[in-house]
Design an enzyme around this catalytic site. Structure first.
Site, PDB file in Angstrom:
ATOM      1  N   CYS A  63       0.828  -1.199   0.000  1.00 30.81           N
ATOM      2  CA  CYS A  63       0.000   0.000   0.000  1.00 30.81           C
ATOM      3  C   CYS A  63       0.866   1.254   0.000  1.00 30.81           C
ATOM      4  O   CYS A  63       1.841   1.347   0.760  1.00 30.81           O
ATOM      5  CB  CYS A  63      -0.918   0.008   1.219  1.00 30.81           C
ATOM      6  SG  CYS A  63      -2.221  -1.243   1.151  1.00 30.81           S
ATOM      7  N   TYR A 111      -8.299  -8.204   6.912  1.00 27.34           N
ATOM      8  CA  TYR A 111      -9.280  -7.507   6.088  1.00 27.34           C
ATOM      9  C   TYR A 111     -10.484  -8.416   5.834  1.00 27.34           C
ATOM     10  O   TYR A 111     -10.528  -9.552   6.312  1.00 27.34           O
ATOM     11  CB  TYR A 111      -8.615  -6.993   4.816  1.00 27.34           C
ATOM     12  CG  TYR A 111      -7.481  -6.033   5.132  1.00 27.34           C
ATOM     13  CD1 TYR A 111      -7.704  -4.916   5.940  1.00 27.34           C
ATOM     14  CD2 TYR A 111      -6.189  -6.259   4.667  1.00 27.34           C
ATOM     15  CE1 TYR A 111      -6.673  -4.045   6.264  1.00 27.34           C
ATOM     16  CE2 TYR A 111      -5.143  -5.389   4.995  1.00 27.34           C
ATOM     17  CZ  TYR A 111      -5.393  -4.294   5.790  1.00 27.34           C
ATOM     18  OH  TYR A 111      -4.376  -3.429   6.126  1.00 27.34           O
TER      19      TYR A 111
END
Length: 363
Positions: free
Chosen positions: A32, A189
């Protein structure tokens, strides 16, 4: 220079997965960047991903890319929830293919870990009136610590909607020229949250028994595989253990991998942790490689090894001893975008990975 044994795999041996030919066994792990506005890829992403392709990586997987605005970890996350996101990604993919790399993308939904500040802004949950948004998850259980928001427990209608978002995102990834697709079912997640009994306390067909907890991922995988061309690879990143007693573990990961293989998954990207804030993780060089080795052997799947792989010798040993089929690097690629070129010289394989002509005088 290492002398090659007959038919022994090594770090610079090509790997063919479906119709995709990887020039070596080194890939860029999704990392990310938290540098998008409204999900759009930009010049930062072009240089970040493109330089690793120039540096000799065979596979470059773009960061966790949200399938919806609510699925972002932070407001700066990359996204693929609208057709307008396609061309900026396609621009990067065209460049990477020109450099000999296979462009990939990781599709993700952050679940209860969504609506957070960027890491350099503290990483805590953002209130809804300060740039944040409501979160959802299998159960109304907060992650804990700075991620304090209590998510809304998803209804079956919510589950169906998110699955459709993954399918639509896969179609956009194909339109953008991605040749490798990964589903992010790790690091706490949404897809991982359904797998683990630590975060999934449902009492319907998506919770409780193993077969129910894996249902969301299995259904999503089948739906994505139906629109993702058969000749292109589909991988799944798993947290192979929560590192917490009573949580998700390697035994369940092996069985899940067997089932994912049956449903068209080509490779398991073997990571771990991230689902609870207090897990005691024995971080050390190559500490996650045994997960890749075990899934490879017991599920008969191609695997990727990740996690604190630091040296050329470590990476080459993983492939030579068939503990995994490919090594995905993160931190080393942040330190050195040209790590494969340097390793090719160290291990005596520059014939298999010559530097770009523009850089040849440096090698």
């Amino acid at each position: 220079m290492i002398t090659e044994a007959a038919n022994q795999p090594h770090l610079f041996q090509p790997l063919i997965v479906k119709s995709v030919n990887l020039r070596n066994r080194i890939g860029v792990s999704p990392m990310c960047q938290y540098s998008s506005t409204d999900g759009f890829a930009n010049d930062w992403h072009l240089v970040h991903l493109g330089s690793r392709a120039v540096g000799g990586a065979a596979l470059v997987i773009a960061e966790a890319t949200a399938v919806s605005p609510a699925g972002r970890i932070t407001p700066g996350d990359a996204g693929i929830w609208t057709d307008q996101h396609i061309e900026p990604i396609a621009r990067i993919n065209r460049f990477m293919k020109q450099q000999g790399a296979v462009p990939g993308i990781q599709l993700a939904h952050a679940g209860r870990k969504a609506s957070a500040a960027r890491p350099w802004e503290g990483g805590a949950h953002l209130p809804d009136d300060a740039g944040g948004w409501p979160t959802s998850a299998p159960s109304a259980l907060p992650f804990g610590g700075d991620l304090w928001k209590v998510p809304r427990a998803m209804t079956e209608a919510d589950i169906a909607r998110v699955q459709k978002e993954f399918v639509a995102a896969a179609g956009r990834a194909l339109a953008a020229g991605c040749e490798w697709l990964e589903l992010h079912s790790a690091h706490g997640y949404l897809l991982h949250e359904f797998l683990s009994p630590l975060s999934n306390r449902r009492d319907d067909s998506y919770g409780g028994a193993f077969e129910n907890r894996i249902r969301f991922l299995m259904e999503t995988t089948r739906a994505v595989r139906a629109v993702w061309p058969e000749q292109l690879p589909l991988s799944v990143r798993l947290s192979c253990t929560d590192w917490v007693p009573g949580g998700w573990d390697i035994e369940q990961s092996v069985e899940l991998s067997r089932r994912l293989k049956t449903d068209g998954v080509d490779l398991i990207d073997c990571s771990s942790g991230g689902n609870v804030p207090d897990a005691r993780i024995p971080v050390a060089p190559c500490y996650q490689v045994p997960f890749a080795e075990r899934i490879r052997e017991e599920a008969g799947m191609l695997t990727a090894a990740v996690g604190m792989i630091r040296t050329p010798e470590q990476a080459d040993d993983i492939v030579r001893n068939q503990r995994a089929d490919i090594v995905l690097m993160a931190r080393e690629f942040l330190r050195d975008p040209y790590w494969p070129l340097r390793v090719a010289k160290t291990l005596g394989h520059m014939d298999k990975l010559p530097p770009p002509v523009q850089y040849a005088r440096a090698w």
